[in-house]
Scaffold this motif. Structure first.
Motif: not given
Length: 337
Positions: A115-141
């Motif tokens: 859905a991210w390919k056509w829906d900006k709302g999904v991209r807002k969550v996937a790219f711009d929410s707190g999730l990327p920072g959380i995932a980065t920290e959990l993975l130590g990436a």
């Protein structure tokens, strides 16, 4: 949230994730972010029968187990479902995985992707929410690529379970620095199909073949072994589930074995999962992995995931930037009607 550090994930959360291979975080997403995903899911479900990527696995399960029913998937063509039916029916150990009780034929187990390919709302969550920072920290990436989103909906009175499986061999990657974020869009408990995780299974040192979700039957094209029959003897495993509300998220390691019950209740169970890969992950078009939708890259085995198909979502180029907006400028929007 500061660049490079999440204020939502604690040291205890990281310890839990590393020990168990799964962690539940509360109140991570805002009501607006949850509604972005709900709107996208509604659009996807409205296209069932007309979309090339949307499927009803509940109906497919009936078609697989009933010899008299033909395979019918509407316009969906991502999978060869006749071949899947033949595969399952040729597996002498295969059996239906359904909840007991009434309601045969009433449910809907909806599945769709990208859905991210056509829906900006999904991209807002996937790219711009707190999730990327959380995932980065959990993975130590050091940095984080977004891989894909997938939608899973179990309507009221859906008997079909989701077979226990491990995600790694479904993906065209090698390396274990990858997480899946499961996002409930309705209140979820064991009564309506909560996710169930085998704690510590990410440390078993095994890669399991993808299965067909409605059965333990694994893809013949995968060289990996079949996942243990957890459904047959669940008491032998340390299985954990979480009662969650919209705004909560469950994050599991790509090697963690997991499944879900059916939804015999009268309540909906809508969810979307987002997948993220860290900097040690490399591309690997492994045998048995599910072909992705709409990718245009020419990556080969061992390449970093440097492609517009896998946007880098952490760290941001500067604090406060909207990556969803930057992606808009890279190509035309293709919203579903």
């Amino acid at each position: 949230m500061k660049q490079g550090r999440s204020e939502t994930v604690s040291a205890g959360d990281i310890e839990t994730f590393e020990r168990d291979g799964v962690v539940c975080l509360r109140n991570v997403l805002s009501p607006d972010e949850v509604e972005h995903l709900r709107k996208a899911v509604r659009k996807q479900m409205d296209q069932l029968g007309k979309s090339a990527t949307g499927y009803d696995f509940e109906a497919l399960a009936r078609q697989v187990w009933d010899k008299s029913e033909p395979i019918e998937t509407g316009a969906a063509n991502r999978f060869d479902m006749q071949a899947m039916k033949d595969l399952v029916r040729g597996d002498v150990e295969a059996r239906p995985l359904v909840e007991g009780g009434e309601g045969k034929g009433e449910g809907l187990f909806f599945y769709d992707v990208a859905a991210w390919k056509w829906d900006k709302g999904v991209r807002k969550v996937a790219f711009d929410s707190g999730l990327p920072g959380i995932a980065t920290e959990l993975l130590g990436a050091s940095y984080l690529n977004f891989w894909e989103d997938t939608t899973f909906v179990k309507a009221p009175h859906t008997r079909q379970k989701t077979a226990f499986h491990q995600d790694l061999a479904y993906f065209q990657i090698e390396g274990e620095q990858c997480v899946v974020v499961w996002i409930p869009l309705d209140p979820v408990s064991l009564e309506n199909g909560a996710m169930q995780y085998v704690r510590g299974s990410h440390k078993w040192g095994e890669t399991y073949a993808p299965n067909v979700f409605i059965s333990r039957t694994s893809f013949r094209s995968s060289p990996e072994k079949i996942c243990p029959d957890i459904e047959a003897e669940p008491a032998m495993y340390d299985i954990v589930s979480f009662d969650v509300e919209p705004g909560d998220v469950i994050i599991h390691h790509v090697m963690t074995v997991h499944g879900a019950g059916g939804n015999p209740s009268g309540n909906w169970r809508r969810a979307m999962s987002l997948r993220y890969c860290g900097d040690t992950v490399r591309y690997f078009d492994r045998d048995g992995a599910i072909p992705q939708v709409g990718v245009s890259h020419d990556l080969g085995r061992g390449d970093r995931l440097f492609s517009s198909d896998y946007p880098i979502v952490w760290p941001k180029p500067w604090p406060g930037v909207s990556l969803a907006d930057l992606y808009d400028r890279s190509g035309p929007e293709t919203e579903l009607d």
